[in-house]
Motif scaffolding. Sequence first.
Motif, PDB file in Angstrom:
ATOM      1  N   VAL A 139      -5.890  13.397 -29.372  1.00 15.16           N
ATOM      2  CA  VAL A 139      -7.028  13.966 -29.326  1.00 15.16           C
ATOM      3  C   VAL A 139      -7.725  15.037 -31.159  1.00 15.16           C
ATOM      4  CG1 VAL A 139      -8.083  15.688 -29.434  1.00 15.16           C
ATOM      5  CG2 VAL A 139      -7.378  15.816 -27.629  1.00 15.16           C
ATOM      6  N   GLY A 140      -6.373  14.689 -32.232  1.00 13.84           N
ATOM      7  CA  GLY A 140      -7.416  14.906 -33.676  1.00 13.84           C
ATOM      8  C   GLY A 140      -7.134  13.494 -34.180  1.00 13.84           C
ATOM      9  N   LEU A 141      -6.980  12.845 -33.391  1.00 18.51           N
ATOM     10  CA  LEU A 141      -7.121  11.502 -34.596  1.00 18.51           C
ATOM     11  C   LEU A 141      -8.469  10.255 -33.739  1.00 18.51           C
ATOM     12  CD1 LEU A 141      -3.482   9.159 -33.871  1.00 18.51           C
ATOM     13  CD2 LEU A 141      -4.752   9.944 -35.984  1.00 18.51           C
ATOM     14  N   MET A 142      -8.622  11.120 -32.348  1.00 19.64           N
ATOM     15  CA  MET A 142      -9.988  10.266 -31.863  1.00 19.64           C
ATOM     16  C   MET A 142     -11.299  11.631 -32.755  1.00 19.64           C
ATOM     17  SD  MET A 142      -9.201   9.494 -27.756  1.00 19.64           S
ATOM     18  CE  MET A 142     -10.741   8.466 -28.310  1.00 19.64           C
ATOM     19  N   LEU A 143     -10.806  12.291 -32.856  1.00 19.00           N
ATOM     20  CA  LEU A 143     -11.843  12.921 -33.109  1.00 19.00           C
ATOM     21  C   LEU A 143     -12.541  13.271 -34.631  1.00 19.00           C
ATOM     22  CD1 LEU A 143     -10.788  16.419 -31.488  1.00 19.00           C
ATOM     23  CD2 LEU A 143     -13.137  15.120 -31.189  1.00 19.00           C
ATOM     24  N   VAL A 144     -10.943  13.087 -35.195  1.00 19.89           N
ATOM     25  CA  VAL A 144     -11.568  12.251 -36.777  1.00 19.89           C
ATOM     26  C   VAL A 144     -11.770  10.865 -37.068  1.00 19.89           C
ATOM     27  CG1 VAL A 144     -10.149  11.496 -38.701  1.00 19.89           C
ATOM     28  CG2 VAL A 144      -9.442  13.731 -37.294  1.00 19.89           C
ATOM     29  N   PHE A 145     -11.501  10.039 -35.831  1.00 25.13           N
ATOM     30  CA  PHE A 145     -12.436   9.101 -35.785  1.00 25.13           C
ATOM     31  C   PHE A 145     -14.230   8.988 -36.381  1.00 25.13           C
ATOM     32  CE2 PHE A 145     -13.508   5.437 -33.980  1.00 25.13           C
ATOM     33  CZ  PHE A 145     -13.923   4.230 -34.925  1.00 25.13           C
ATOM     34  N   ARG A 146     -14.053   9.259 -34.807  1.00 20.44           N
ATOM     35  CA  ARG A 146     -15.502   9.574 -34.278  1.00 20.44           C
ATOM     36  C   ARG A 146     -16.597  10.276 -35.380  1.00 20.44           C
ATOM     37  NH1 ARG A 146     -20.096   9.885 -33.251  1.00 20.44           N
ATOM     38  NH2 ARG A 146     -20.599  10.208 -30.554  1.00 20.44           N
ATOM     39  N   ASN A 147     -16.098  11.514 -36.079  1.00 21.94           N
ATOM     40  CA  ASN A 147     -16.381  12.315 -37.001  1.00 21.94           C
ATOM     41  C   ASN A 147     -16.743  11.182 -38.311  1.00 21.94           C
ATOM     42  OD1 ASN A 147     -16.937  14.313 -35.138  1.00 21.94           O
ATOM     43  ND2 ASN A 147     -16.784  15.931 -37.217  1.00 21.94           N
TER      44      ASN A 147
ATOM     45  N   LEU B  58     -12.829  22.463 -30.837  1.00 16.36           N
ATOM     46  CA  LEU B  58     -12.988  21.093 -30.317  1.00 16.36           C
ATOM     47  C   LEU B  58     -14.573  20.663 -30.006  1.00 16.36           C
ATOM     48  CD1 LEU B  58      -9.438  20.697 -28.736  1.00 16.36           C
ATOM     49  CD2 LEU B  58     -10.030  20.295 -30.982  1.00 16.36           C
ATOM     50  N   TYR B  59     -14.476  21.192 -28.934  1.00 15.72           N
ATOM     51  CA  TYR B  59     -16.079  19.913 -28.763  1.00 15.72           C
ATOM     52  C   TYR B  59     -16.537  20.128 -29.234  1.00 15.72           C
ATOM     53  CZ  TYR B  59     -14.440  19.692 -23.705  1.00 15.72           C
ATOM     54  OH  TYR B  59     -13.607  18.702 -22.699  1.00 15.72           O
ATOM     55  N   GLY B  60     -17.339  21.083 -30.322  1.00 13.87           N
ATOM     56  CA  GLY B  60     -17.865  21.548 -31.558  1.00 13.87           C
ATOM     57  C   GLY B  60     -17.635  20.527 -33.087  1.00 13.87           C
ATOM     58  N   ILE B  61     -16.679  19.668 -32.763  1.00  9.54           N
ATOM     59  CA  ILE B  61     -16.544  18.894 -33.835  1.00  9.54           C
ATOM     60  C   ILE B  61     -17.076  18.050 -32.632  1.00  9.54           C
ATOM     61  CG2 ILE B  61     -14.656  17.565 -34.788  1.00  9.54           C
ATOM     62  CD1 ILE B  61     -12.884  20.087 -35.007  1.00  9.54           C
ATOM     63  N   GLU B  62     -16.551  17.454 -31.476  1.00 13.00           N
ATOM     64  CA  GLU B  62     -17.044  16.388 -31.433  1.00 13.00           C
ATOM     65  C   GLU B  62     -19.212  16.838 -31.359  1.00 13.00           C
ATOM     66  OE1 GLU B  62     -17.642  14.345 -26.731  1.00 13.00           O
ATOM     67  OE2 GLU B  62     -17.501  16.041 -27.208  1.00 13.00           O
ATOM     68  N   GLY B  63     -19.693  17.372 -31.090  1.00 11.64           N
ATOM     69  CA  GLY B  63     -21.259  17.786 -31.359  1.00 11.64           C
ATOM     70  C   GLY B  63     -21.241  17.394 -32.971  1.00 11.64           C
ATOM     71  N   ILE B  64     -20.858  17.189 -33.436  1.00 11.26           N
ATOM     72  CA  ILE B  64     -20.733  16.768 -34.602  1.00 11.26           C
ATOM     73  C   ILE B  64     -21.554  16.117 -34.958  1.00 11.26           C
ATOM     74  CG2 ILE B  64     -20.061  17.564 -36.964  1.00 11.26           C
ATOM     75  CD1 ILE B  64     -19.105  20.049 -36.921  1.00 11.26           C
ATOM     76  N   GLY B  65     -20.749  14.999 -34.525  1.00  9.12           N
ATOM     77  CA  GLY B  65     -20.254  13.279 -34.700  1.00  9.12           C
ATOM     78  C   GLY B  65     -21.544  12.748 -34.318  1.00  9.12           C
ATOM     79  N   GLU B  66     -21.566  13.643 -32.621  1.00  3.44           N
ATOM     80  CA  GLU B  66     -23.396  12.897 -31.848  1.00  3.44           C
ATOM     81  C   GLU B  66     -24.443  13.873 -32.744  1.00  3.44           C
ATOM     82  OE1 GLU B  66     -23.167  14.304 -27.857  1.00  3.44           O
ATOM     83  OE2 GLU B  66     -21.294  13.546 -27.113  1.00  3.44           O
ATOM     84  N   GLU B  67     -24.351  14.895 -32.885  1.00  4.76           N
ATOM     85  CA  GLU B  67     -25.531  14.779 -34.394  1.00  4.76           C
ATOM     86  C   GLU B  67     -25.370  14.113 -35.275  1.00  4.76           C
ATOM     87  OE1 GLU B  67     -28.720  17.849 -34.649  1.00  4.76           O
ATOM     88  OE2 GLU B  67     -27.385  17.569 -33.211  1.00  4.76           O
ATOM     89  N   LEU B  68     -24.551  13.770 -35.814  1.00 10.08           N
ATOM     90  CA  LEU B  68     -25.030  12.884 -37.121  1.00 10.08           C
ATOM     91  C   LEU B  68     -24.959  11.970 -37.242  1.00 10.08           C
ATOM     92  CD1 LEU B  68     -21.957  14.260 -39.450  1.00 10.08           C
ATOM     93  CD2 LEU B  68     -24.128  15.120 -39.346  1.00 10.08           C
ATOM     94  N   GLU B  69     -24.954  10.756 -35.262  1.00  3.68           N
ATOM     95  CA  GLU B  69     -25.125   9.878 -35.659  1.00  3.68           C
ATOM     96  C   GLU B  69     -26.670   8.851 -35.840  1.00  3.68           C
ATOM     97  OE1 GLU B  69     -24.477   7.383 -31.432  1.00  3.68           O
ATOM     98  OE2 GLU B  69     -23.261   8.889 -30.999  1.00  3.68           O
ATOM     99  N   ASP B  70     -27.063   9.834 -34.913  1.00  2.00           N
ATOM    100  CA  ASP B  70     -28.616   9.507 -35.657  1.00  2.00           C
ATOM    101  C   ASP B  70     -29.449  10.030 -36.475  1.00  2.00           C
ATOM    102  OD1 ASP B  70     -31.131   8.747 -35.963  1.00  2.00           O
ATOM    103  OD2 ASP B  70     -31.861   8.802 -33.396  1.00  2.00           O
ATOM    104  N   PRO B  71     -29.377  10.698 -38.357  1.00  4.50           N
ATOM    105  CA  PRO B  71     -29.939  11.383 -38.693  1.00  4.50           C
ATOM    106  C   PRO B  71     -31.080  11.147 -39.213  1.00  4.50           C
ATOM    107  CG  PRO B  71     -28.717   9.013 -40.561  1.00  4.50           C
ATOM    108  CD  PRO B  71     -29.010   8.979 -38.378  1.00  4.50           C
ATOM    109  N   PHE B  72     -32.228  10.468 -38.412  1.00  2.00           N
ATOM    110  CA  PHE B  72     -33.313  10.480 -38.742  1.00  2.00           C
ATOM    111  C   PHE B  72     -34.463  11.050 -38.317  1.00  2.00           C
ATOM    112  CE2 PHE B  72     -31.113   6.339 -39.319  1.00  2.00           C
ATOM    113  CZ  PHE B  72     -31.344   5.838 -41.125  1.00  2.00           C
ATOM    114  N   GLY B  73     -34.045  12.347 -37.727  1.00  2.45           N
ATOM    115  CA  GLY B  73     -34.846  12.722 -36.553  1.00  2.45           C
ATOM    116  C   GLY B  73     -35.361  13.757 -37.395  1.00  2.45           C
ATOM    117  N   TYR B  74     -36.075  14.844 -36.973  1.00  2.00           N
ATOM    118  CA  TYR B  74     -36.368  16.159 -36.994  1.00  2.00           C
ATOM    119  C   TYR B  74     -35.351  17.528 -36.948  1.00  2.00           C
ATOM    120  CZ  TYR B  74     -40.667  13.919 -36.242  1.00  2.00           C
ATOM    121  OH  TYR B  74     -41.517  13.239 -35.995  1.00  2.00           O
ATOM    122  N   ASP B  75     -33.893  17.526 -37.044  1.00  2.00           N
ATOM    123  CA  ASP B  75     -33.608  18.648 -36.425  1.00  2.00           C
ATOM    124  C   ASP B  75     -33.105  18.961 -38.372  1.00  2.00           C
ATOM    125  OD1 ASP B  75     -33.484  18.553 -33.699  1.00  2.00           O
ATOM    126  OD2 ASP B  75     -31.303  17.070 -33.170  1.00  2.00           O
ATOM    127  N   ARG B  76     -32.214  20.805 -38.275  1.00  2.00           N
ATOM    128  CA  ARG B  76     -31.703  21.074 -39.561  1.00  2.00           C
ATOM    129  C   ARG B  76     -30.439  20.580 -40.056  1.00  2.00           C
ATOM    130  NH1 ARG B  76     -30.288  27.566 -38.887  1.00  2.00           N
ATOM    131  NH2 ARG B  76     -30.299  27.220 -41.400  1.00  2.00           N
TER     132      ARG B  76
END
Length: 318
Positions: free
Chosen positions: A75-83, A268-286
């Motif tokens: 799990v740690g390796l996958m989350l690190v790679f994702r982020n 853990l799900y928060g770390i995964e959510g950060i990865g998804e949030e940063l995947e497309d950085p061109f929107g209007y989110d904070r």
Amino acid sequence: MGPTLPTAHGPQAPKRSNTFPLSNSSRQKARSTEAIIVPVSVHTLLTLAVVAVDNHTPANLGIPASIVPSLSIVVGLMLVFRNSSSYERYWGGRTGLQSIVNAVRNLSRSFLVCGPLEDDTDKMETEKVVKTLVAIMYAVKNHLRGNWEAMDFQPEYALLIPEGLHGHEAEGVGMALELSFVVERYIKRGAHKGAFNAPQSAMLNGQLNSIINAYGQMETIKLTPIPVCQQIHQKQVLALYCCILPFCLVDEMGWWTVPIITLICFTLYGIEGIGEELEDPFGYDRNDIKIDAIIEDARQEVLVLLEGWKKGSDEYYQ
């Protein structure tokens, strides 16, 4: 629906009458932040059920905790790679935007200092092309966000577009690319009039090419998602890990297992959510790149220089 066209493989296919830039490959940004609540709630309820059954029935649901370290490593390796890959995309988008800003600064400076100034027409052309450079930054921003009719809602952007220029977004051409033609024609005319020598005109074209290259790199980030197979497998591994943890902790922690599992799942799900949030950085989110602020600062900077050049009162503009 438009007319149909014959195909080589049977029935006729409908012809698309309307289009827009990236119409075949555009995608929407996933809204992942709110989705964290669902899996965390599910795992909390599962943990409640496990603890309740273990405490109030003869069944012993506890399992050896020795299996946790092995799963933790995966799990740690996958989350690190994702982020890591997501932040690389975020950083790539930011450096791409800065490359465009830097090129606009360099071109504006060169045009104001070295551009052709034989008559009022030349001066008007120079002013137009400097404003066009600023418009390119807006066009890139709107292109990445899918705002194909941005001029209708952004007066400051509409005032920068050369008079008489009609975009072809409805035919699939991005405005940034069209505006680059205006700039290159100016460089060509300047070289023809002797304002730019051959090495200088080549350098200016190189700066213009760097804008288009950075624009393409940002477009690649926007249009290339993390592979679906990777996302699915990561969620499966994360869910498996969070489902097994309650059984490993219930004998030792009792009811304390519930808040502990909730915090672990949230983390853990928060770390995964950060990865998804940063995947497309061109929107209007904070958490997205502050594209509006960066471009506004660059616009203010270039237009102030342009106003000084028009007044002709500063030695730097002569």
